[in-house]
Design a protein around this motif. Sequence first.
Motif, PDB file in Angstrom:
ATOM      1  N   GLN A 187       0.840  -1.193   0.000  1.00 42.37           N
ATOM      2  CA  GLN A 187       0.000   0.000   0.000  1.00 42.37           C
ATOM      3  C   GLN A 187       0.880   1.249   0.000  1.00 42.37           C
ATOM      4  N   VAL A 188       0.666   2.140  -0.974  1.00 45.01           N
ATOM      5  CA  VAL A 188       1.435   3.376  -1.052  1.00 45.01           C
ATOM      6  C   VAL A 188       0.873   4.371  -0.046  1.00 45.01           C
ATOM      7  N   GLN A 189       1.757   4.945   0.765  1.00 38.57           N
ATOM      8  CA  GLN A 189       1.339   5.854   1.826  1.00 38.57           C
ATOM      9  C   GLN A 189       1.306   7.298   1.332  1.00 38.57           C
ATOM     10  N   ALA A 190       0.461   8.084   1.964  1.00 35.71           N
ATOM     11  CA  ALA A 190       0.472   9.523   1.702  1.00 35.71           C
ATOM     12  C   ALA A 190       1.813  10.096   2.143  1.00 35.71           C
ATOM     13  N   ASN A 191       2.302  11.097   1.399  1.00 34.13           N
ATOM     14  CA  ASN A 191       3.589  11.712   1.692  1.00 34.13           C
ATOM     15  C   ASN A 191       3.373  13.143   2.155  1.00 34.13           C
ATOM     16  N   PRO A 192       3.908  13.527   3.316  1.00 38.09           N
ATOM     17  CA  PRO A 192       3.655  14.887   3.815  1.00 38.09           C
ATOM     18  C   PRO A 192       4.240  15.972   2.937  1.00 38.09           C
ATOM     19  N   TYR A 193       5.165  15.617   2.028  1.00 39.36           N
ATOM     20  CA  TYR A 193       5.784  16.610   1.142  1.00 39.36           C
ATOM     21  C   TYR A 193       5.398  16.379  -0.318  1.00 39.36           C
ATOM     22  N   ALA A 194       4.215  15.842  -0.541  1.00 37.62           N
ATOM     23  CA  ALA A 194       3.771  15.508  -1.894  1.00 37.62           C
ATOM     24  C   ALA A 194       3.754  16.730  -2.807  1.00 37.62           C
ATOM     25  N   ASP A 195       4.065  16.497  -4.075  1.00 40.58           N
ATOM     26  CA  ASP A 195       4.067  17.577  -5.063  1.00 40.58           C
ATOM     27  C   ASP A 195       2.665  18.098  -5.338  1.00 40.58           C
ATOM     28  N   ASP A 196       1.700  17.178  -5.292  1.00 39.06           N
ATOM     29  CA  ASP A 196       0.335  17.528  -5.683  1.00 39.06           C
ATOM     30  C   ASP A 196      -0.614  17.111  -4.561  1.00 39.06           C
ATOM     31  N   ARG A 197      -1.276  18.072  -3.963  1.00 39.44           N
ATOM     32  CA  ARG A 197      -2.198  17.765  -2.857  1.00 39.44           C
ATOM     33  C   ARG A 197      -3.333  16.857  -3.301  1.00 39.44           C
ATOM     34  N   ALA A 198      -3.682  16.916  -4.572  1.00 37.90           N
ATOM     35  CA  ALA A 198      -4.771  16.085  -5.078  1.00 37.90           C
ATOM     36  C   ALA A 198      -4.319  14.636  -5.276  1.00 37.90           C
ATOM     37  N   ARG A 199      -3.018  14.409  -5.343  1.00 34.14           N
ATOM     38  CA  ARG A 199      -2.461  13.057  -5.513  1.00 34.14           C
ATOM     39  C   ARG A 199      -1.257  12.934  -4.580  1.00 34.14           C
ATOM     40  N   PRO A 200      -1.512  12.826  -3.282  1.00 38.58           N
ATOM     41  CA  PRO A 200      -0.458  13.058  -2.280  1.00 38.58           C
ATOM     42  C   PRO A 200       0.420  11.860  -1.988  1.00 38.58           C
ATOM     43  N   VAL A 201       0.935  11.184  -3.008  1.00 35.14           N
ATOM     44  CA  VAL A 201       1.777  10.020  -2.751  1.00 35.14           C
ATOM     45  C   VAL A 201       3.191  10.183  -3.311  1.00 35.14           C
ATOM     46  N   ILE A 202       3.410  11.099  -4.219  1.00 34.20           N
ATOM     47  CA  ILE A 202       4.725  11.288  -4.830  1.00 34.20           C
ATOM     48  C   ILE A 202       5.280  12.645  -4.412  1.00 34.20           C
ATOM     49  N   CYS A 203       6.526  12.649  -3.978  1.00 34.50           N
ATOM     50  CA  CYS A 203       7.199  13.914  -3.704  1.00 34.50           C
ATOM     51  C   CYS A 203       8.501  13.963  -4.491  1.00 34.50           C
ATOM     52  N   SER A 204       8.959  15.151  -4.794  1.00 34.66           N
ATOM     53  CA  SER A 204      10.197  15.342  -5.538  1.00 34.66           C
ATOM     54  C   SER A 204      11.320  15.740  -4.596  1.00 34.66           C
TER      55      SER A 204
END
Length: 402
Positions: free
Chosen positions: A174-191
């Motif tokens: 399960q992919v977790q939400a990331n507190p530093y996500a690039d896109d609040r609408a898709r909060p799983v990937i951060c750069s």
Amino acid sequence: MTADPESTTALAIAAVSLAGDRVSLTWSDGLRQDIHAACLRHSPGFPGGERPAGEQGRFPDGPAGLAPRRTTLDASGNLQLEWQPGGIRSTHAAPWLRERFERGQLRGQPPPGLVTWDARTIRDLPQPAYNSLQQDESARLALFEQVLNWGVTRVRDLPRQPGIVETVAGWFGQVQANPYADDRARPVICSIRVDPATPVATRQSHFLGPHTDTCWRQTLTGLLLMHCLEAHPQGGRSLLVDGFAVANRLRAESPEAFELLSTVPISFGAVVADQDDWRAQGRVISVSADGLVEGIRYNGNSIDQLDLPDELIEPMYTALQRFESILYDRDLWWRPLLAPGDLLVIDNHRVLHGREGFDAAAGERHLQCCNVERDDFHNRYRRLARLRGRRDWARRLSAGVF
């Protein structure tokens, strides 16, 4: 000690005996297993031993007075017990009993296959190509085992496609939400790229020492996946250190420091742009009841004031200094230079990571990251290992930070 998979397929219970509240099994390979009757009274095979618990709960008063009266083997070689009073009968499958025997043999020992590594031995780490993993379940199972055994792996030759890190993360769990996500609408990937407007260390270009992520949360992030889209032309190498190797060396060189860091919790915190106020307490080293190192929680930048009794403050400072003196031993550091298309998978409860500094004006360094729920990864591993016929699918897995 786990038995060899080839030899265990024909294992059978050769003899069974009963002495008081102990059931003794002798296996066809000569090994003897003694089981307390209570372990069988509350297990699959005993009437009511399966979930769900009854209206009186999982451990009602009545069965506590039960004792085995007679033992036999059925036609399939499974253990049968008759209990008194009441003549209750239970049947316990031989493979289930053997599995628990092998688990007991491993108590107090590192899991089979676990590798503690340094800058030299990490060179033996397999680094599979992305194409070999897409459709091959056996190759993916081997990848999972690399993460379990080494705490880290590197996958080569991913497409340089934004977002593909989420696809690979989904293999693990399960992919977790990331507190530093690039896109609040898709909060799983951060750069991870330089952004001076964002006051987060990963968005800068300075040296970043080895650490575990989110120490300031009660439950640390599980697995970290980092996909390189753009490599810096001059620097920015990743830094990785096996926290188990650090802890084991500390235990050998300074047992009093190890004892303190594994028993006394300290405070971690993080304030991000005056918007977030994260706080948690935890031990730097998590140790199981049978003495095995299970996880590491450490980030020198997020250690808060030592809110400890006066008599522990100086010893704790000394213990942290000794821990860091080992952590910053360059002979332990793996420093891979990630190329575009490389992906790291890191067990954040074991392996500490960081990066070398670089000149942001000389070029861009861009990684995309995802986090995976660690328990779900363990579930995926067990399920796939069982489906692929692996006898050690129920092997002991590191519990991580707790």
